[in-house]
Design an enzyme around this catalytic site. Structure first.
Site, PDB file in Angstrom:
ATOM      1  N   ASP A   1       0.916  -1.241   0.006  1.00  0.00           N
ATOM      2  CA  ASP A   1      -0.001   0.033  -0.119  1.00  0.00           C
ATOM      3  C   ASP A   1       0.737   1.331  -0.174  1.00  0.00           C
ATOM      4  O   ASP A   1       0.488   2.150  -0.474  1.00  0.00           O
ATOM      5  CB  ASP A   1      -1.022   0.012   1.226  1.00  0.00           C
ATOM      6  CG  ASP A   1      -2.130  -1.038   1.117  1.00  0.00           C
ATOM      7  OD1 ASP A   1      -2.404  -1.644   0.056  1.00  0.00           O
ATOM      8  OD2 ASP A   1      -2.637  -1.319   2.254  1.00  0.00           O
TER       9      ASP A   1
ATOM     10  N   ASP B   1       0.603   4.185  -2.364  1.00  0.00           N
ATOM     11  CA  ASP B   1       0.258   5.617  -2.297  1.00  0.00           C
ATOM     12  C   ASP B   1       1.235   6.615  -2.766  1.00  0.00           C
ATOM     13  O   ASP B   1       0.804   7.709  -3.010  1.00  0.00           O
ATOM     14  CB  ASP B   1       0.177   5.727  -0.454  1.00  0.00           C
ATOM     15  CG  ASP B   1      -1.102   4.994  -0.023  1.00  0.00           C
ATOM     16  OD1 ASP B   1      -2.097   4.598  -0.946  1.00  0.00           O
ATOM     17  OD2 ASP B   1      -1.199   4.521   1.032  1.00  0.00           O
TER      18      ASP B   1
ATOM     19  N   GLU C   1     -30.485 -12.345 -11.599  1.00  0.00           N
ATOM     20  CA  GLU C   1     -29.672 -11.508 -10.817  1.00  0.00           C
ATOM     21  C   GLU C   1     -30.074 -11.159  -9.462  1.00  0.00           C
ATOM     22  O   GLU C   1     -31.290 -10.665  -9.275  1.00  0.00           O
ATOM     23  CB  GLU C   1     -29.297 -10.002 -11.601  1.00  0.00           C
ATOM     24  CG  GLU C   1     -28.784 -10.539 -12.802  1.00  0.00           C
ATOM     25  CD  GLU C   1     -28.914  -9.212 -14.052  1.00  0.00           C
ATOM     26  OE1 GLU C   1     -28.280  -9.435 -14.819  1.00  0.00           O
ATOM     27  OE2 GLU C   1     -29.471  -8.179 -13.287  1.00  0.00           O
TER      28      GLU C   1
ATOM     29  N   LYS D   1     -31.145  -8.415  -6.687  1.00  0.00           N
ATOM     30  CA  LYS D   1     -31.543  -7.004  -6.616  1.00  0.00           C
ATOM     31  C   LYS D   1     -30.863  -6.339  -5.406  1.00  0.00           C
ATOM     32  O   LYS D   1     -31.205  -6.432  -4.511  1.00  0.00           O
ATOM     33  CB  LYS D   1     -32.886  -6.881  -6.308  1.00  0.00           C
ATOM     34  CG  LYS D   1     -33.147  -5.641  -6.809  1.00  0.00           C
ATOM     35  CD  LYS D   1     -35.055  -5.704  -7.095  1.00  0.00           C
ATOM     36  CE  LYS D   1     -35.588  -4.141  -7.292  1.00  0.00           C
ATOM     37  NZ  LYS D   1     -35.368  -3.101  -6.185  1.00  0.00           N
TER      38      LYS D   1
ATOM     39  N   ARG E   1     -30.821   8.038 -11.663  1.00  0.00           N
ATOM     40  CA  ARG E   1     -32.240   7.422 -12.509  1.00  0.00           C
ATOM     41  C   ARG E   1     -33.195   8.923 -12.406  1.00  0.00           C
ATOM     42  O   ARG E   1     -33.640   8.973 -13.602  1.00  0.00           O
ATOM     43  CB  ARG E   1     -33.058   6.722 -11.652  1.00  0.00           C
ATOM     44  CG  ARG E   1     -34.315   6.059 -12.281  1.00  0.00           C
ATOM     45  CD  ARG E   1     -35.065   5.449 -11.197  1.00  0.00           C
ATOM     46  NE  ARG E   1     -34.559   4.186 -10.997  1.00  0.00           N
ATOM     47  CZ  ARG E   1     -34.752   3.008 -12.006  1.00  0.00           C
ATOM     48  NH1 ARG E   1     -35.474   3.143 -12.953  1.00  0.00           N
ATOM     49  NH2 ARG E   1     -34.098   1.715 -11.655  1.00  0.00           N
TER      50      ARG E   1
ATOM     51  N   CYS F   1     -30.676   8.999  35.710  1.00  0.00           N
ATOM     52  CA  CYS F   1     -29.428   8.167  34.942  1.00  0.00           C
ATOM     53  C   CYS F   1     -29.105   6.872  35.662  1.00  0.00           C
ATOM     54  O   CYS F   1     -28.747   6.770  36.787  1.00  0.00           O
ATOM     55  CB  CYS F   1     -28.192   9.046  34.949  1.00  0.00           C
ATOM     56  SG  CYS F   1     -26.557   8.268  34.175  1.00  0.00           S
TER      57      CYS F   1
END
Length: 715
Positions: free
Chosen positions: A32, A36, A112, A114, A135, A407
């Protein structure tokens, strides 16, 4: 091609390849740190030579684009909805209708999962991602390309193949993985914020953020599920198009299956009824599509949906069990939250023993009583919650649950601030769970991120009396010998902890401010406050009115912040952190004054602006001698109104005869060299525009894209 241009191109292509290996094939070819460093090198070169930067550079993944309003675009192929069913009988009727429509021809289906996310239409041209559109209403949607580019498993550049069209669309689902959703809600709970209802809402909200860097932090993901192009015959079947999308580098869930009969479809539905809960993404059903594109074209559409596809929705899974006890937990901000303890019951792939009851209002609304037989569901199939009571099984002598008045941890009388749903313990200095939770927050990853000192360890230290608050953590080096004697510690663990404490003294000021756990001061607010005031001393000296003027702060946060700095214990905490060497100010030079053109003038900024962010406008005003406040009064010089400004501010400004000006008017008040170019229709020379004449500009819709859809899926 110049040497620099070649370096940028080589780095870009290499990083695209590594991203594909990591996110599509689960292969990490380099450490990594090396990745980076390559990304940092590319970002540096792009900054120095912007003319050579690629539009879909891997550096776009981290975001940073500020979008004040999203333009809209017309879908070339309408994004229609699917017909839904909850019964197998309806699936059988669907199969019969399909076969009648195809006059008895053999038919295969693709099933498939959903996924419960946000539908997205992506345009690729010459292998490059050029546009992402929501959409919307099915005909038009919002263009959110800069936000989409931050999704790390979504390729910005596709691998070329011989059958890849030069211009096509990909439809798919953007979603928030369940572990990310859980982390986000845990963070919101720690900050005293309202929890998100489900991953779909969280993903939808993230895509509407104006700062793409914040979208990147939400760690959204994408699955492609259909291919569309204006040409014909690219692929014979939907399943072939899915295989092609995957070959091009697009993420396609490997859960889909080609089914040769209705029984195969039903077997798929039954298989995933329970199995879906093992996935790291929320699902709510199965989509069944006719596989052959020519058969899809023969079947056609109704006014709202295709005749060749249907969605089977799994019913919400519920369980019936007995409520044994209500326990009350005290959080970092003092909120007292009821948690229901239940007889263990299987639900949505797990065994549920606890459920959320949220607050006193819900207990009363459900009329919950100990010993009740209750119905439990998973909200968004994630968080168990009680949704009802089986009244027929209630004992005759049962009594309503009485919410505690004190409390449960420290005995302090609870309060319920006006307009809030939660009761709170006001004893923030003496209530052990609150103090412990603040320590855990201070050392958390997004705050000080102290290596070797996680939430469990610091909680243990608190229980043993070794630490009492954040400042006391920095006295731990003097107790190293005592720490080494504790179970599961040892000299190496202690040394790691002490090194982590020393390194935490270099953590930037904004994260220190966030780590203090001041109510309502989350990461973004802490960043804005630190950038504006630059030091803890300046923040503590500011009034609530002044604090409220900082962008994204507002009155509620400002009041909480000002009240926090009025407490002697909190001032002592800040003093202790200062003595320990923790960063309580930003380094570097503060923005310099440019002119005194706005000296003596005060402004309120409201709404969304076209040419500048609110932060930029505030900085410009301050650089030229003006002041920005958050409230409207007779002493206010101008209200600068952007799009979507609240009507209350307009009414108050009109009532007090405060001039309302536009962004262009404000820029006209500044020296010419400061004034950014403004479109002709936005230009104005007036600096005292009457409020009734003000009308914010509205964006024109994007030019419609035309074209005929091929026989591919629209979903």
């Amino acid at each position: 091609m110049t040497d620099i241009q070649q370096q940028i191109t080589t780095l870009t292509e290499r990083l695209h390849y590594l991203n594909h290996q990591y996110y599509q094939r689960d292969l990490s070819e380099i450490p990594d740190q090396e990745f980076d460093q390559m990304l940092a090198d590319l970002a540096r070169l792009e900054k120095e030579y912007p003319q050579f930067a690629h539009p879909n550079s891997p550096t776009q993944r981290v975001g940073g684009t500020i979008t004040k309003q999203f333009p809209t675009a017309e879908h070339r192929f309408p994004m229609l909805s699917l017909g839904n069913t909850y019964s197998e009988a309806d699936l059988r009727e669907f199969d019969e209708r399909v076969r009648r429509g195809l006059e008895g021809a053999e038919v295969a289906y693709v099933c498939e999962l959903k996924f419960d996310g946000v539908a997205m239409s992506l345009t690729y041209q010459d292998g490059q991602l050029t546009q992402g559109v929501t959409r919307g209403d099915g005909t038009r949607g919002d263009v959110v390309t800069s936000n989409v580019r931050t999704i790390k498993n979504l390729p910005l550049h596709l691998r070329p193949t011989p059958n890849q069209p030069s211009d096509f669309e990909v439809r798919g689902e953007i979603f928030m993985p369940l572990p990310v959703f859980a982390d986000l809600n845990a963070e919101r709970e720690a900050n005293g914020e309202q929890l998100l209802a489900n991953p779909r809402n969280a993903a939808s909200g993230a895509l509407k953020l104006q700062d793409s860097a914040l979208v990147a932090a939400r760690r959204l993901r994408f699955y492609a599920y259909s291919f569309l192009t204006a040409g014909r015959g690219t692929f014979p079947t939907h399943s072939a198009s899915l295989e092609a999308l995957q070959a091009w580098g697009l993420p396609v869930s490997d859960t889909w299956r080609r089914c040769h009969s209705l029984q195969d479809v039903l077997d798929f539905v039954h298989e995933w009824d329970k199995k879906r809960f093992t996935l790291p993404v929320a699902t709510d059903g199965i989509v069944v599509k006719v596989d052959d594109f020519q058969q899809q074209e023969i079947l056609g559409f109704t006014a709202k949906s295709p005749r060749w596809a249907i969605a089977y929705k799994y019913p919400a899974e519920a369980a019936r069990t007995r409520l044994r006890e209500i326990r009350y937990q005290v959080g970092r901000t003092g909120a007292v939250t009821p948690v229901a303890l239940l007889d263990p019951v299987p639900l949505a792939g797990t065994v549920v023993k606890r459920a959320s009851v949220h607050n006193a209002n819900q207990i009363a609304a459900l009329d919950l009583r100990l010993g009740d037989m209750v119905f439990v569901e998973k909200g968004g199939e994630i968080i168990p919650k009680i949704t009802g009571v089986d009244g027929s099984a209630r004992p005759a002598d049962s009594e309503p649950i009485k919410y505690p008045t004190a409390c449960p941890a420290c005995g302090t009388p609870l309060i319920r601030p006006e307009g809030e749903a939660h009761f709170r313990c006001p004893n923030d200095r003496g209530c052990p769970p609150q103090r412990k939770a603040r320590l855990e927050h201070f050392v958390s990853r997004k705050a000080m991120n102290i290596d070797g000192l996680g939430a469990e360890t610091v909680g243990r230290f608190f229980d043993l009396g070794l630490v009492t608050d954040a400042a006391s953590l920095y006295a731990l080096p003097a107790k190293a010998a005592e720490l080494a004697q504790l179970d599961r510690m040892g000299e190496k663990s202690v040394q790691r902890l002490l090194t982590g404490l020393e390194e935490s003294k270099q953590v930037p000021f904004d994260r220190v401010l966030f780590g203090l756990g001041i109510r309502y001061v989350g990461e973004t607010v802490a960043e804005k406050l630190a950038a504006h005031y630059r030091s803890m001393e300046a923040i503590s000296a500011a009034t609530a009115t002044e604090l409220a003027a900082v962008p994204e702060v507002g009155g509620v946060i400002a009041e909480s912040l000002a009240a926090w700095f009025q407490e002697d214990d909190n001032l002592a905490l800040v003093s202790g952190l200062r003595a320990a060497g923790v960063q309580l100010a930003l380094t570097g030079e503060a923005p310099q004054a440019v002119s005194d053109r706005l000296a003596g003038l005060t402004f309120v900024l409201s709404g969304v602006f076209e040419q500048h962010s609110r932060e930029d406008l505030q900085q410009l005003i301050q650089q030229h001698g003006g002041k920005v406040t958050g409230s409207i009064s007779k002493k206010l010089s101008y209200l600068v109104a952007g799009d979507k400004m609240g009507p209350a501010k307009r009414e108050k400004a009109t009532e007090l005869k405060v001039p309302i000006i536009s962004e262009a008017d404000l820029m006209a008040m500044l020296p010419t060299e400061t004034n950014a170019p403004v479109a002709a229709e936005e230009e104005s020379t007036s600096t005292t525009l009457p409020s009734e004449d003000f009308s914010p500009e509205t964006s024109l819709p994007a030019k419609p894209v035309t074209g005929q859809g091929q026989q591919g899926s629209l979903f």
